[in-house]
Design an enzyme around this catalytic site. Sequence first.
Site, mmCIF file in Angstrom:
data_model
loop_
_atom_site.group_PDB
_atom_site.id
_atom_site.type_symbol
_atom_site.label_atom_id
_atom_site.label_comp_id
_atom_site.label_asym_id
_atom_site.label_seq_id
_atom_site.Cartn_x
_atom_site.Cartn_y
_atom_site.Cartn_z
ATOM 1 N N THR A 439 0.795 -1.220 0.000
ATOM 2 C CA THR A 439 0.000 0.000 0.000
ATOM 3 C C THR A 439 0.835 1.282 0.000
ATOM 4 O OG1 THR A 439 -1.708 -1.152 1.214
ATOM 5 C CG2 THR A 439 -1.831 1.181 1.295
ATOM 6 N N THR A 457 -3.951 0.814 -2.891
ATOM 7 C CA THR A 457 -3.250 -0.457 -2.716
ATOM 8 C C THR A 457 -3.559 -1.427 -3.835
ATOM 9 O OG1 THR A 457 -2.878 -2.229 -1.086
ATOM 10 C CG2 THR A 457 -5.138 -1.550 -1.405
ATOM 11 N N SER A 505 -11.003 -3.594 5.242
ATOM 12 C CA SER A 505 -9.665 -3.000 5.112
ATOM 13 C C SER A 505 -9.226 -2.391 6.431
ATOM 14 C CB SER A 505 -9.707 -1.903 4.042
ATOM 15 O OG SER A 505 -8.522 -1.149 4.064
HETATM 16 N N1 GLU Z 1 -5.192 -4.947 2.067
HETATM 17 C C1 GLU Z 1 -4.809 -4.034 3.070
HETATM 18 C C2 GLU Z 1 -5.996 -3.301 3.616
HETATM 19 O O1 GLU Z 1 -6.884 -3.010 2.962
HETATM 20 C C3 GLU Z 1 -3.906 -3.009 2.542
HETATM 21 C C4 GLU Z 1 -2.731 -3.633 1.968
HETATM 22 C C5 GLU Z 1 -1.588 -3.447 2.812
HETATM 23 O O2 GLU Z 1 -1.341 -2.367 3.304
HETATM 24 O O3 GLU Z 1 -0.886 -4.412 2.940
HETATM 25 O O4 GLU Z 1 -6.065 -2.984 4.714
#
Ligand code: GLU
Length: 626
Positions: A439, A457, A505
């Site tokens: 991200t 992200t 998220s």
């Molecule tokens: N998938 C993560 C989220 O939505 C973000 C990706 C990450 O920061 O690794 O929280």
Amino acid sequence: MCLSLVGAMVLTLPLAATAGAASGAAGAAPAVGRAAAPAVGRAATSPTGSTHDGQGSADLPKVPLMVGGGGAVSSVDRDASQVGIDVLARGGTAADAAIATAAALGVTEPYSTGIGGGGFFVYYDAKQHKVTTIDGRETAPGTFTPTVFTNPDGTPMDFDTVVSSGLSVGTPGTPATWALAVKLWGKRSFSQALAPAESLARKGFVVDQTFHDQTAANAARFAMFPETAATFLPGGAAPEVGTRFTNPDMATAYALLRKQGPSAVYSGALGRAIVAQAQHPSTAPGVSVMGGQLAMRDLRAYRANLKAPITSTYRGLDVYGMPVPSSGGIAVAEILNLLAAYDRTTGVPLKTVSNEQFLHRFSEASATAFADRNRWVGDVPGVPVRALTSKAFAAERACLFSPTTAMARPVPFGSPDGSYAGCPASGARLPEPREGLSTSNLEVVDKWGDIASYTLTIEQTGGSGITVPGYGFLLNNELTDFDFVPLSAGVPDPNLPAGGKRPRSSMSPTIIRKDGKPYLGVGSPGGATIITSVAQTITEYVDRGLPLVDAIAAPRLSSRNGTEQAEPALFDSPDGAALVAMGHDIASTPEIGAVTAIRVYGHLLEAAAEPVRRGGGSAMVVHRWW
Ligand code: GLU
């Protein structure tokens, strides 16, 4: 403005950087942090030369702190920040600059962001005095069921196998987010916003250590997909530091988007190419991965949604965060509410306690908030948002807190039921769900005082590993953010997969106002550690009196209701030992988060970024004072 004038001006303004004096909240002018000092002196020259179109301001150095006026940008990348600054310098709004910066990050940070991903956009419209959010989260295919990631014997599928497969690919939300933000708050067109990114993809950028390392760490995975290998492993290996990396296919994708608008993705050729790869990923000989269920009807049905922010207050500040399907706004609000509640239960304000007690309180508040979000927050109807973010619920949850002893992990979840008295018997203890660590976050403020706080992200670093042929961008693996099986038998899990659902998220782009006026934009990458990084930065700044860039640089602790993570500078310190003595179970971890932030003092803007983590970020202002 020359530096001596800046010095004279600063002397006339009350600097408030005394530790423990809540200087961040009260300060009338920025206090330059220790962390920024060395970097300011050794400003890097542009790594790319003039990658923007030459009509903007002069190339600015890569530094973690810059102060001035006329607008500001903070992102992880110098080229991307420069793109945003050029847009601001030419009269663009914070929305115009944020989208241009984000599109540029799609080029220079292709393993964390891009056309194939999603994100959350929080915007303060200064004219309307209003904060609004865009939910641009990736979405599951309509055919998904709660057991889509479950083996026939009821066990969860292997996580890494799902990551590098078509099954993890959700409908991208990023192009729709960009189009909506520009339409609502921009002065420029969608096509104009993407022009610098197209040019950057064509002309290339100079590979830095972070890009090289991220590529090398993914090399084996990228080699599974010939298109990805051809794009990101030129000559079969990660590009060397200092070489120029171009991505002509991504330039083609941006050109198509500029010509056709987001419909290129949601009903056009780009969408068809995305769906084809998600359903049947092209793999190297001998490699086979699972295909996914994404279909054109899913893309056609996609909408980036406007939503009211999560609102809460902290120490007289109004805090605005991202609502469901992100848990970021809710969890950050609960952590801050708990910190305030601990002040009341102990009678000792956070700003006066020792550093170890500060970290202890922060850890306990974070673990509690994670217990609650894991039980109650997901893309389902009826999430008790008001209750979870209320002071009364925090007061009840604070009854478990001891100033001397860590609560046993996992902390049980609470009952946000509107009835708060005493210290009720608690809910079950849930294990930690798994989340990736990628991200990128960016912050923009324009000369009118509009603020964009945007986290985007493609989920894991390198996403699904699948590059869309001919278009040079990676597809997300966001659907692995669903819980593959319920966290605990018999306890409802709001984050199970379902058709058309958005995975929960942790992204926490945040805007803070004080007395109705813009105060701070802040956010971070880092999966579930995003929530703790954002909350820690806010409290280090507001309560502990650290200058903004020092609050960003401070050694991090991430407590998420399991084994805690601490960076070595904290883990190996007397504070780390004191936490262990209180019963905290902590593991050392090299790096947590990479915050970007902008503090607004009326027309004076303090742009701050991570000094070291991820190779350091890039803070810029249009008219540089220092
Ligand atoms: N998938 C993560 C989220 O939505 C973000 C990706 C990450 O920061 O690794 O929280």
